[in-house]
Design a protein around this motif. Structure first.
Motif, PDB file in Angstrom:
ATOM      1  N   ALA A 186       9.670  -7.278  -7.174  1.00 16.11           N
ATOM      2  CA  ALA A 186       8.733  -6.820  -6.246  1.00 16.11           C
ATOM      3  C   ALA A 186       8.580  -5.348  -6.319  1.00 16.11           C
ATOM      4  O   ALA A 186       9.552  -4.623  -6.338  1.00 16.11           O
ATOM      5  N   GLY A 187       7.186  -5.028  -6.202  1.00 13.53           N
ATOM      6  CA  GLY A 187       7.005  -3.570  -6.074  1.00 13.53           C
ATOM      7  C   GLY A 187       7.570  -2.558  -7.480  1.00 13.53           C
ATOM      8  O   GLY A 187       7.679  -1.489  -7.443  1.00 13.53           O
ATOM      9  N   SER A 188       7.475  -3.405  -8.573  1.00 12.52           N
ATOM     10  CA  SER A 188       7.964  -2.669  -9.852  1.00 12.52           C
ATOM     11  C   SER A 188       6.641  -2.187 -10.628  1.00 12.52           C
ATOM     12  O   SER A 188       7.173  -1.282 -11.492  1.00 12.52           O
ATOM     13  N   MET A 189       5.313  -2.332 -10.344  1.00  7.84           N
ATOM     14  CA  MET A 189       4.322  -1.619 -10.812  1.00  7.84           C
ATOM     15  C   MET A 189       3.460  -0.806  -9.926  1.00  7.84           C
ATOM     16  O   MET A 189       3.247  -1.407  -8.764  1.00  7.84           O
ATOM     17  N   LEU A 190       3.321   0.403 -10.381  1.00  4.41           N
ATOM     18  CA  LEU A 190       2.117   1.176  -9.588  1.00  4.41           C
ATOM     19  C   LEU A 190       0.848   0.993 -10.304  1.00  4.41           C
ATOM     20  O   LEU A 190       0.723   1.222 -11.350  1.00  4.41           O
ATOM     21  N   GLU A 191       0.012   0.667  -9.184  1.00  4.37           N
ATOM     22  CA  GLU A 191      -1.498   0.642  -9.790  1.00  4.37           C
ATOM     23  C   GLU A 191      -2.570   1.189  -9.024  1.00  4.37           C
ATOM     24  O   GLU A 191      -2.383   1.398  -7.902  1.00  4.37           O
ATOM     25  N   VAL A 192      -3.528   1.950  -9.659  1.00  2.00           N
ATOM     26  CA  VAL A 192      -4.638   2.400  -8.977  1.00  2.00           C
ATOM     27  C   VAL A 192      -5.820   1.489  -8.920  1.00  2.00           C
ATOM     28  O   VAL A 192      -6.130   1.106  -9.939  1.00  2.00           O
ATOM     29  N   HIS A 193      -6.269   1.276  -7.577  1.00  2.42           N
ATOM     30  CA  HIS A 193      -7.355   0.127  -7.413  1.00  2.42           C
ATOM     31  C   HIS A 193      -8.686   0.760  -6.825  1.00  2.42           C
ATOM     32  O   HIS A 193      -8.431   1.303  -5.715  1.00  2.42           O
ATOM     33  N   THR A 194      -9.743   0.754  -7.646  1.00  3.89           N
ATOM     34  CA  THR A 194     -10.944   1.496  -7.281  1.00  3.89           C
ATOM     35  C   THR A 194     -11.847   0.355  -6.733  1.00  3.89           C
ATOM     36  O   THR A 194     -12.215  -0.353  -7.792  1.00  3.89           O
ATOM     37  N   TYR A 195     -12.416   0.296  -5.356  1.00  5.88           N
ATOM     38  CA  TYR A 195     -13.452  -0.671  -5.328  1.00  5.88           C
ATOM     39  C   TYR A 195     -14.774  -0.095  -5.191  1.00  5.88           C
ATOM     40  O   TYR A 195     -15.019   0.488  -4.387  1.00  5.88           O
ATOM     41  N   PHE A 196     -15.755  -0.786  -5.805  1.00 10.09           N
ATOM     42  CA  PHE A 196     -17.083  -0.604  -5.996  1.00 10.09           C
ATOM     43  C   PHE A 196     -17.789  -1.555  -4.852  1.00 10.09           C
ATOM     44  O   PHE A 196     -17.767  -2.750  -5.345  1.00 10.09           O
ATOM     45  N   LEU A 197     -18.306  -1.257  -3.783  1.00 11.77           N
ATOM     46  CA  LEU A 197     -18.985  -2.205  -3.033  1.00 11.77           C
ATOM     47  C   LEU A 197     -20.255  -2.533  -3.235  1.00 11.77           C
ATOM     48  O   LEU A 197     -21.124  -1.586  -3.407  1.00 11.77           O
ATOM     49  N   ARG A 198     -20.621  -3.709  -3.505  1.00 12.39           N
ATOM     50  CA  ARG A 198     -21.864  -4.320  -3.799  1.00 12.39           C
ATOM     51  C   ARG A 198     -22.497  -5.444  -2.944  1.00 12.39           C
ATOM     52  O   ARG A 198     -21.930  -6.658  -3.241  1.00 12.39           O
ATOM     53  N   GLY A 199     -23.185  -4.967  -2.010  1.00 11.86           N
ATOM     54  CA  GLY A 199     -23.569  -6.393  -1.022  1.00 11.86           C
ATOM     55  C   GLY A 199     -22.428  -6.846  -0.561  1.00 11.86           C
ATOM     56  O   GLY A 199     -21.744  -6.051   0.286  1.00 11.86           O
ATOM     57  N   GLN A 200     -21.955  -8.178  -0.626  1.00 11.58           N
ATOM     58  CA  GLN A 200     -20.928  -8.576   0.012  1.00 11.58           C
ATOM     59  C   GLN A 200     -19.527  -8.740  -1.030  1.00 11.58           C
ATOM     60  O   GLN A 200     -18.689  -9.614  -0.794  1.00 11.58           O
ATOM     61  N   VAL A 244       0.740  -1.211  -0.053  1.00 10.85           N
ATOM     62  CA  VAL A 244      -0.048   0.012  -0.011  1.00 10.85           C
ATOM     63  C   VAL A 244       0.739   1.449  -0.054  1.00 10.85           C
ATOM     64  O   VAL A 244       1.840   1.403   0.746  1.00 10.85           O
ATOM     65  N   VAL A 245       0.492   2.072  -0.983  1.00 12.68           N
ATOM     66  CA  VAL A 245       1.197   3.537  -0.972  1.00 12.68           C
ATOM     67  C   VAL A 245       0.428   4.629  -0.454  1.00 12.68           C
ATOM     68  O   VAL A 245       0.913   5.328   0.306  1.00 12.68           O
ATOM     69  N   GLN A 246      -0.837   4.587  -0.993  1.00  7.10           N
ATOM     70  CA  GLN A 246      -1.796   5.466  -0.391  1.00  7.10           C
ATOM     71  C   GLN A 246      -3.189   4.710  -0.471  1.00  7.10           C
ATOM     72  O   GLN A 246      -3.742   3.892  -1.106  1.00  7.10           O
ATOM     73  N   ALA A 247      -4.359   5.386   0.359  1.00  8.26           N
ATOM     74  CA  ALA A 247      -5.552   4.796   0.554  1.00  8.26           C
ATOM     75  C   ALA A 247      -6.542   5.650   0.967  1.00  8.26           C
ATOM     76  O   ALA A 247      -6.047   6.921   1.792  1.00  8.26           O
ATOM     77  N   GLY A 248      -7.667   5.728   0.555  1.00  6.22           N
ATOM     78  CA  GLY A 248      -8.736   6.614   1.013  1.00  6.22           C
ATOM     79  C   GLY A 248     -10.071   6.380   0.373  1.00  6.22           C
ATOM     80  O   GLY A 248     -10.262   5.225  -0.199  1.00  6.22           O
ATOM     81  N   LEU A 249     -11.072   7.166   0.531  1.00  2.00           N
ATOM     82  CA  LEU A 249     -12.318   7.187   0.094  1.00  2.00           C
ATOM     83  C   LEU A 249     -12.417   8.304  -1.045  1.00  2.00           C
ATOM     84  O   LEU A 249     -11.959   9.275  -1.042  1.00  2.00           O
ATOM     85  N   GLU A 250     -13.053   7.846  -2.167  1.00  2.00           N
ATOM     86  CA  GLU A 250     -13.533   8.865  -3.311  1.00  2.00           C
ATOM     87  C   GLU A 250     -14.782   8.498  -3.982  1.00  2.00           C
ATOM     88  O   GLU A 250     -15.374   7.497  -3.590  1.00  2.00           O
ATOM     89  N   ASP A 273     -19.627   6.798  -2.936  1.00  2.00           N
ATOM     90  CA  ASP A 273     -18.357   6.360  -2.171  1.00  2.00           C
ATOM     91  C   ASP A 273     -17.784   5.286  -2.852  1.00  2.00           C
ATOM     92  O   ASP A 273     -18.381   3.890  -2.809  1.00  2.00           O
ATOM     93  N   THR A 274     -16.403   5.295  -2.938  1.00  2.00           N
ATOM     94  CA  THR A 274     -15.614   3.988  -3.421  1.00  2.00           C
ATOM     95  C   THR A 274     -14.374   3.923  -2.396  1.00  2.00           C
ATOM     96  O   THR A 274     -13.974   4.983  -1.904  1.00  2.00           O
ATOM     97  N   VAL A 275     -13.958   2.740  -2.311  1.00  2.00           N
ATOM     98  CA  VAL A 275     -12.405   2.583  -1.534  1.00  2.00           C
ATOM     99  C   VAL A 275     -11.312   2.480  -2.672  1.00  2.00           C
ATOM    100  O   VAL A 275     -11.435   1.909  -3.900  1.00  2.00           O
ATOM    101  N   LYS A 276     -10.343   3.500  -2.380  1.00  2.00           N
ATOM    102  CA  LYS A 276      -9.339   3.655  -3.508  1.00  2.00           C
ATOM    103  C   LYS A 276      -7.777   3.463  -2.942  1.00  2.00           C
ATOM    104  O   LYS A 276      -7.619   3.941  -1.743  1.00  2.00           O
ATOM    105  N   TYR A 277      -7.208   2.481  -3.610  1.00  2.00           N
ATOM    106  CA  TYR A 277      -5.616   2.443  -3.028  1.00  2.00           C
ATOM    107  C   TYR A 277      -4.841   2.656  -4.244  1.00  2.00           C
ATOM    108  O   TYR A 277      -5.144   2.267  -5.651  1.00  2.00           O
TER     109      TYR A 277
END
Length: 375
Positions: free
Chosen positions: A328-342, A300-306, A312-316
């Protein structure tokens, strides 16, 4: 000396001995002088703000200055009429025009560009144009070069505004993407405020939020006119799965992940640039940041809500190892999580601007929409 010259001198405050002699004998010019004097007395107590680079103070600043002006009135000598007083009167007259009031020409504002604006910025948005509730207004803080296009877009949206669900829609920016002959396409940044406890076609929720809209205009009889709008760029293609849909650039390929049903890998020219992954949420965890399950071998480099379209989504921002090089750690990626139920739908994209430009990443993420609730 004729009346026209005298009245011009009155408005300029140039009350010479000849002018005063004319006033003593001319009833018409006396009336004009009294009108200017009354205007002077009404305007003088107000602390008129300095003009911006557009030469016009922002309307809300003029309104604030008038409200905060001294209540007392003092009578000035008849010869004391200044150019600043006349300028203030003209500016006040301009702000009374409903056509000019929404059009912000100032370049002094410094608003946040992301969707997570500070609370004070939200408050400013809510109170900027109170009399325009339910209408489309213009707030071009960067002195947009495309004013003709923006006015056409405002008229187009005004005819389609959802008064039952939409409280206010503000055009913040318009950016031209392409132009070919008499046709152009561009991007709109819109500030959306829904009616309380209502959802509009732009998004859901009671809080104001930003969205991107895409517009096509054609020059008809010499005037740029809106012909269509869309939620996604016109050169994108829509990929539909049984549970969700997402728009991708035409040069990208969506390849199903054989190891997990519903997951995708996005490729461009044979290179992986992103994808969609489905993961169950951690049971019993109320904190959404902790509820999502991150990919293996990630840091994890950064985390927060957007917020996307009011949701609202969870963003890493993650560092993840490259399976090909095992570095190891050679790629930077933005992950946006849309929460739907479980279930969490993880839309992830490479953070390399050369592979995925910022505008493309925003358009892809904004386009995600689940078609059925997660199980």
């Amino acid at each position: 000396m004729n009346c026209s010259n005298v009245q011009e001198a009155i408005w300029c405050g140039d009350l010479t001995a000849d002018i005063q002699a004319h006033l003593a004998a001319c009833a018409q010019c006396q009336q004009e002088f009294e009108r200017v004097q009354k205007l002077n007395e009404a305007i003088e107590p107000a602390n008129i703000p300095l003009p911006t680079r557009s030469l016009l103070p922002r309307p809300e600043k003029i309104e604030e200055a008038i409200k905060n002006s001294k209540r007392s009135r003092r009578i000035f000598p008849k010869s004391w009429i200044t150019v600043s007083t006349i300028t203030a009167a003209i500016l006040l007259g301009l702000t009374q025009s409903s056509d000019l009031w929404p059009l912000e020409l100032s370049a002094e504002s410094d608003k946040a560009a992301d969707a997570t604006a500070a609370p004070e910025s939200v408050a400013q948005k809510q109170t900027a144009f109170p009399e325009q509730a339910g209408m489309v207004v213009i707030d071009l803080t960067n002195n947009s070069s495309y004013r003709e296009e923006t006015e056409s877009i405002r008229s187009f949206l005004n005819n389609r505004v959802e008064i039952d669900t939409l409280k206010q829609l503000t055009i913040e920016t318009y950016t031209r993407d392409s132009i070919q002959g008499d046709t152009q396409t561009g991007r709109l940044s819109l500030w959306v405020e829904n009616q309380p406890k209502r959802s509009s076609s732009f998004g859901k929720g009671d809080r104001p939020f930003r969205v991107e809209q895409y517009v096509e205009l054609q020059k008809i009889q010499g005037v740029w006119t809106v012909t269509s709008t869309a939620n996604n760029p016109f050169d994108f293609k829509l990929y539909s799965h049984s549970n969700y849909q997402i728009a991708l650039p035409s040069a990208w390929k969506a390849i199903p992940n054989q190891k997990q049903d519903g997951s995708l890998v996005f490729q461009q020219g044979g290179q992986t640039v992103g994808g969609v992954e489905l993961t169950p949420l951690r049971k019993g965890e109320s904190n959404p940041l902790k509820a999502v399950q991150l990919p293996a071998q990630s840091e994890v480099v950064q985390a927060g809500l957007e917020s996307y379209r009011g949701e609202d989504t969870v963003k890493y921002l993650l560092k993840r190892s490259d399976p090909a090089t095992k570095a190891a750690g050679s790629m930077l990626e933005v992950h946006t999580y849309f929460l739907r139920g479980q279930i969490a739908y993880n839309v992830w994209l490479s953070n390399d601007a050369k592979l995925v430009p910022k505008e493309t990443a925003l358009a892809v993420t904004h386009s995600f929409q689940s078609l059925s609730p997660g199980q």
